[in-house]
Scaffold this motif. Structure first.
Motif, PDB file in Angstrom:
ATOM      1  N   MET A   1       0.750  -1.264   0.062  1.00  0.00           N
ATOM      2  CA  MET A   1      -0.027   0.008  -0.187  1.00  0.00           C
ATOM      3  C   MET A   1       0.910   1.176  -0.066  1.00  0.00           C
ATOM      4  N   MET A   2       0.322   2.325  -0.566  1.00  0.00           N
ATOM      5  CA  MET A   2       1.257   3.572  -0.757  1.00  0.00           C
ATOM      6  C   MET A   2       0.735   4.222   0.356  1.00  0.00           C
ATOM      7  N   PRO A   3       1.570   5.220   0.810  1.00  0.00           N
ATOM      8  CA  PRO A   3       1.141   6.359   1.752  1.00  0.00           C
ATOM      9  C   PRO A   3       0.041   6.826   1.606  1.00  0.00           C
ATOM     10  N   ALA A   4      -0.766   7.245   2.629  1.00  0.00           N
ATOM     11  CA  ALA A   4      -2.276   7.971   2.357  1.00  0.00           C
ATOM     12  C   ALA A   4      -2.002   9.163   1.560  1.00  0.00           C
ATOM     13  N   GLU A   5      -0.808   9.917   1.852  1.00  0.00           N
ATOM     14  CA  GLU A   5      -0.624  11.184   1.395  1.00  0.00           C
ATOM     15  C   GLU A   5      -0.499  11.157  -0.284  1.00  0.00           C
ATOM     16  N   THR A   6      -0.039  10.096  -0.658  1.00  0.00           N
ATOM     17  CA  THR A   6       0.247   9.896  -2.229  1.00  0.00           C
ATOM     18  C   THR A   6      -1.070   9.065  -2.764  1.00  0.00           C
ATOM     19  N   ARG A   7      -1.971   8.709  -2.046  1.00  0.00           N
ATOM     20  CA  ARG A   7      -2.725   7.832  -2.976  1.00  0.00           C
ATOM     21  C   ARG A   7      -3.946   8.821  -3.583  1.00  0.00           C
ATOM     22  N   LYS A   8      -4.654   8.308  -4.607  1.00  0.00           N
ATOM     23  CA  LYS A   8      -5.560   9.016  -5.474  1.00  0.00           C
ATOM     24  C   LYS A   8      -7.014   8.229  -5.326  1.00  0.00           C
ATOM     25  N   THR A   9      -8.159   8.932  -5.799  1.00  0.00           N
ATOM     26  CA  THR A   9      -9.408   8.352  -5.534  1.00  0.00           C
ATOM     27  C   THR A   9      -9.831   8.350  -6.958  1.00  0.00           C
ATOM     28  N   LEU A  10     -10.652   6.950  -7.261  1.00  0.00           N
ATOM     29  CA  LEU A  10     -11.479   6.964  -8.412  1.00  0.00           C
ATOM     30  C   LEU A  10     -12.866   6.495  -7.957  1.00  0.00           C
ATOM     31  N   LEU A  11     -13.713   7.539  -8.966  1.00  0.00           N
ATOM     32  CA  LEU A  11     -15.144   7.290  -9.084  1.00  0.00           C
ATOM     33  C   LEU A  11     -15.491   6.109 -10.052  1.00  0.00           C
ATOM     34  N   MET A  12     -15.933   4.948  -9.939  1.00  0.00           N
ATOM     35  CA  MET A  12     -16.272   4.240 -10.837  1.00  0.00           C
ATOM     36  C   MET A  12     -17.753   4.069 -10.944  1.00  0.00           C
ATOM     37  N   VAL A  13     -18.262   4.262 -12.222  1.00  0.00           N
ATOM     38  CA  VAL A  13     -19.932   4.287 -12.570  1.00  0.00           C
ATOM     39  C   VAL A  13     -19.848   2.979 -13.445  1.00  0.00           C
ATOM     40  N   ALA A  14     -20.398   2.097 -12.876  1.00  0.00           N
ATOM     41  CA  ALA A  14     -20.789   0.518 -13.239  1.00  0.00           C
ATOM     42  C   ALA A  14     -22.044   0.230 -12.886  1.00  0.00           C
ATOM     43  N   LEU A  15     -23.031  -0.138 -13.729  1.00  0.00           N
ATOM     44  CA  LEU A  15     -24.264  -0.924 -13.342  1.00  0.00           C
ATOM     45  C   LEU A  15     -23.910  -2.297 -13.008  1.00  0.00           C
ATOM     46  N   ASP A  16     -23.121  -3.294 -13.697  1.00  0.00           N
ATOM     47  CA  ASP A  16     -22.959  -4.596 -13.322  1.00  0.00           C
ATOM     48  C   ASP A  16     -21.549  -4.552 -12.203  1.00  0.00           C
ATOM     49  N   TYR A  17     -21.970  -4.781 -11.040  1.00  0.00           N
ATOM     50  CA  TYR A  17     -21.013  -4.873 -10.078  1.00  0.00           C
ATOM     51  C   TYR A  17     -21.447  -6.058  -8.994  1.00  0.00           C
ATOM     52  N   PRO A  18     -20.574  -6.581  -8.476  1.00  0.00           N
ATOM     53  CA  PRO A  18     -20.933  -7.762  -7.604  1.00  0.00           C
ATOM     54  C   PRO A  18     -22.094  -7.412  -6.333  1.00  0.00           C
ATOM     55  N   PRO A  19     -23.063  -8.173  -6.322  1.00  0.00           N
ATOM     56  CA  PRO A  19     -23.166  -9.688  -6.684  1.00  0.00           C
ATOM     57  C   PRO A  19     -23.799 -10.070  -7.870  1.00  0.00           C
ATOM     58  N   CYS A  20     -23.788  -8.761  -8.991  1.00  0.00           N
ATOM     59  CA  CYS A  20     -24.434  -9.298 -10.112  1.00  0.00           C
ATOM     60  C   CYS A  20     -23.770 -10.341 -10.785  1.00  0.00           C
ATOM     61  N   GLN A  21     -24.723 -11.332 -11.297  1.00  0.00           N
ATOM     62  CA  GLN A  21     -24.085 -12.339 -12.149  1.00  0.00           C
ATOM     63  C   GLN A  21     -24.282 -12.237 -13.697  1.00  0.00           C
ATOM     64  N   SER A  22     -23.161 -11.642 -14.361  1.00  0.00           N
ATOM     65  CA  SER A  22     -23.005 -11.479 -15.467  1.00  0.00           C
ATOM     66  C   SER A  22     -21.700 -11.638 -16.004  1.00  0.00           C
ATOM     67  N   ALA A  23     -21.666 -11.677 -17.428  1.00  0.00           N
ATOM     68  CA  ALA A  23     -20.363 -12.175 -18.151  1.00  0.00           C
ATOM     69  C   ALA A  23     -19.286 -11.118 -18.032  1.00  0.00           C
ATOM     70  N   GLY A  24     -19.796  -9.723 -18.048  1.00  0.00           N
ATOM     71  CA  GLY A  24     -18.961  -8.669 -18.026  1.00  0.00           C
ATOM     72  C   GLY A  24     -18.487  -8.264 -16.362  1.00  0.00           C
ATOM     73  N   VAL A  25     -19.038  -8.625 -15.620  1.00  0.00           N
ATOM     74  CA  VAL A  25     -18.906  -8.185 -14.163  1.00  0.00           C
ATOM     75  C   VAL A  25     -17.405  -7.995 -13.475  1.00  0.00           C
ATOM     76  N   GLN A  26     -16.790  -9.062 -14.135  1.00  0.00           N
ATOM     77  CA  GLN A  26     -15.401  -9.354 -13.714  1.00  0.00           C
ATOM     78  C   GLN A  26     -14.467  -8.450 -14.013  1.00  0.00           C
ATOM     79  N   ARG A  27     -14.803  -7.758 -14.869  1.00  0.00           N
ATOM     80  CA  ARG A  27     -13.970  -6.607 -15.439  1.00  0.00           C
ATOM     81  C   ARG A  27     -13.896  -5.443 -14.295  1.00  0.00           C
ATOM     82  N   THR A  28     -15.084  -5.074 -14.007  1.00  0.00           N
ATOM     83  CA  THR A  28     -15.361  -3.957 -12.891  1.00  0.00           C
ATOM     84  C   THR A  28     -14.725  -4.388 -11.641  1.00  0.00           C
ATOM     85  N   TYR A  29     -15.201  -5.739 -11.249  1.00  0.00           N
ATOM     86  CA  TYR A  29     -14.864  -6.176  -9.901  1.00  0.00           C
ATOM     87  C   TYR A  29     -13.422  -6.245  -9.812  1.00  0.00           C
ATOM     88  N   LYS A  30     -12.518  -6.609 -10.655  1.00  0.00           N
ATOM     89  CA  LYS A  30     -11.177  -7.012 -10.660  1.00  0.00           C
ATOM     90  C   LYS A  30     -10.295  -5.595 -10.715  1.00  0.00           C
TER      91      LYS A  30
END
Length: 424
Positions: A1-30
Motif C-alpha cells: 500500500m502507498m502512503p495515504a498522502e500519495t494515494r488518489k481516488t477513482l469514482l467508478m460508474v458501473a451498473l454490473d457490480y458484485p453480486p451481479c451475475q453477468s459475463a462482464g462483471v469480472q472486469r469491473t470487480y477486479k
C-alpha cells in the motif's frame, strides 16, 4: 500500500457490480479490487441489488472505499405487460432510470470523496451518460471504458432506437479524456468513426482471467476416460452465437460412425434449450449427443472448464471486432479450444498462439476440427499459470493504473497552464 498522502481516488460508474451475475462483471470487480495496490482508492456508483436478474454471492465483493447503490428499474422487466414491452421504453437501454438517481448521488460523492478521475463502463449507455453529466459539472478527467462497440454499430437489429445512444456516444467521445476498448479492432473502428479526435484518445485494455479465482477452486479430477465432453459455458443468442453449424458437424461425424452417445457429449452450461434448437437436434438425429444444463456460480463454471476435454466458443461474424471475456478463462483452464469464429476476427487473432486451437465457421471444417480433437485427446493442461499470466487481471489493472496516472498528469498540466503557473 502507498502512503495515504500519495494515494488518489477513482469514482467508478458501473451498473454490473458484485453480486451481479453477468459475463462482464469480472472486469469491473477486479479493477476495483486490484487498483488499490497501485495507489488508488475506489468509490463505486452502481444500482441496488434487486435491479439484477441474477446474483452470485460465491465470489465475494471487493473491499473498496465506498459503494453507493441507487434505485433503478429494468424497463424490459418492470414495465413489461405479460412478458412484452414497448421498444422505446428501453432507450437508450433498459436501465435509463438509473440516471435519475445516480447523477445527484454522484455529485454528492464527488463533494464528499473528491475523486481525481471518473471511470465509467459500457455495455450500458446510461453509465456513460451519468459520467458525462458528472464530468460536465465537476471538470474531472474521465475515462470511458467502452469494452465493445455500441451495439447499433454492428447489429442491424439494434438500430431502430439508436439515435439517443449515438448522441450519448458522441458526447462521451468528445468529452472523455480517453476511450478504452478491449480489442484493437474495436479501437480502430472508433478511430474511423471519430476522425476529428486524436488517435491517442483511443486505447486498448483487453479482458483477462483472474488467478485468484482459480486458486479458490477445489482440485479438479482427471478428465474423464469415457465420454469426450465438449463444453460451452454461457448464453446462446441470435446471429452472433448460433450453434447450427456445430450441430451439423456433429451430424456428419455421427454419420461417419465417429460419434455416439457412449463416447461423446456436447454440454451447454447456463442456457436453456429453445424449441427451435430442440427441433433442429431432432431433425439431425443428434439429440442424444447434446445436453443443456442449468446455470451455476462463476467459480463452479471455472471448475467445470478445467475438467472438460475441450471448450467450445461461438463468436460469429457479427462480433468480429470483439473477444468474449470467457476466452481468457478458457485459456487459463488450459484445455483445447474449438472456436466457431471467422479467421479474420479479433477472437481468432487472440487464439493464434494458443497450442491446441481450431477456428472454423462451416460444418465440414468444424467436423474435421472436432475429429482432430478426438484423436489428440489430452488430459494435461496446455498452458501453465505462468505462461497464461500475460492475460491476468493483475496485468490489465496495471495498464489501467498507468492510464489513470496519465490523465491525472494531463489534467494537472492543463490546470497549471490555465492558471498561468509554470509558464516562463
Amino acid at each position: 500500500m502507498m502512503p495515504a498522502e500519495t494515494r488518489k481516488t477513482l469514482l467508478m460508474v458501473a451498473l454490473d457490480y458484485p453480486p451481479c451475475q453477468s459475463a462482464g462483471v469480472q472486469r469491473t470487480y477486479k479493477f476495483a479490487q486490484y487498483l488499490q495496490s497501485y495507489g488508488w482508492d475506489v468509490v463505486v456508483l452502481t444500482v441496488k441489488e434487486q435491479v439484477y436478474e441474477r446474483c452470485d454471492h460465491s465470489a465475494g465483493t471487493p473491499d473498496v472505499l465506498h459503494v453507493e447503490r441507487c434505485a433503478a428499474i429494468d424497463a424490459a422487466r418492470d414495465l413489461a405487460w405479460r412478458g412484452k414491452y414497448l421498444g422505446f421504453s428501453c432507450v437508450p437501454d433498459r436501465w435509463w432510470s438509473w440516471a435519475l438517481t445516480a447523477i445527484p448521488a454522484g455529485k454528492k460523492l464527488i463533494a464528499r470523496f473528491k475523486p481525481d478521475v471518473i471511470w465509467s463502463t459500457y455495455p450500458v449507455s446510461t453509465a456513460h451518460f451519468i459520467a458525462y453529466r458528472l464530468q460536465q459539472s465537476s471538470g474531472l478527467p474521465w475515462i470511458a471504458d467502452y469494452r465493445d462497440p455500441l451495439q447499433c454499430r454492428y447489429d442491424p437489429s439494434a438500430r431502430r432506437y439508436s439515435g439517443l445512444a449515438k448522441w450519448i456516444e458522441k458526447q462521451t467521445i468528445k468529452h472523455c479524456s480517453l476511450a478504452v476498448f478491449t480489442t484493437d479492432n474495436a479501437a480502430k473502428l472508433y478511430q474511423r468513426l471519430y476522425p476529428q479526435q486524436l488517435l491517442r484518445k483511443f486505447r486498448v485494455i483487453e479482458n483477462g482471467f483472474d488467478e485468484e479465482n482459480f486458486r479458490q477452486l477445489a482440485a479438479s479430477g482427471p478428465v474423464s476416460a469415457e465420454r469426450f465432453r465438449l463444453l460451452h459455458s454461457g448464453a446462446l443468442y441470435g446471429d452472433g452465437r448460433d450453434p447450427t453449424p456445430i450441430f451439423r458437424a456433429l451430424s456428419l461425424l455421427k454419420q461417419q460412425g465417429k460419434l455416439n452417445a457412449q463416447n461423446f457429449v456436447l454440454s451447454f452450461r447456463g442456457c436453456q434449450a429453445q424449441p427451435g434448437i430442440m427441433a433442429l437436434l431432432s431433425e439431425l438425429a443428434i439429440s442424444e449427443l447434446v445436453e443443456f444444463l442449468p446455470g451455476v456460480s462463476y467459480l463452479d463454471s471455472l471448475t467445470e472448464m478445467l475438467s472438460a476435454d475441450a471448450l467450445l466458443l461461438l463468436q460469429g461474424p457479427l462480433f468480429n471486432n470483439q473477444i468474449p471475456s470467457k476466452l481468457y478463462d478458457y485459456i487459463r483452464a488450459g484445455r483445447p479450444i474449438l472456436a466457431m469464429t471467422p479467421a479474420q476476427s479479433a477472437t481468432a487473432r487472440a487464439l493464434a498462439a494458443y497450442p491446441q486451437q481450431y477456428c472454423a465457421m462451416v460444418a465440414d471444417e468444424l467436423a474435421a476440427a472436432l475429429a482432430s480433437l478426438l484423436d489428440e485427446r489430452t488430459p494435461a493442461a496446455l498452458v501453465t499459470p505462468t505462461q497464461a499470466a500475460v492475460y491476468s487481471r493483475h496485468s490489465r489493472t496495471a495498464e489501467l493504473a498507468a492510464l489513470l496516472t496519465e490523465v491525472c498528469a494531463a489534467s494537472t498540466s492543463v490546470t497549471l497552464s490555465e492558471s498561468g503557473q509554470g509558464v516562463a
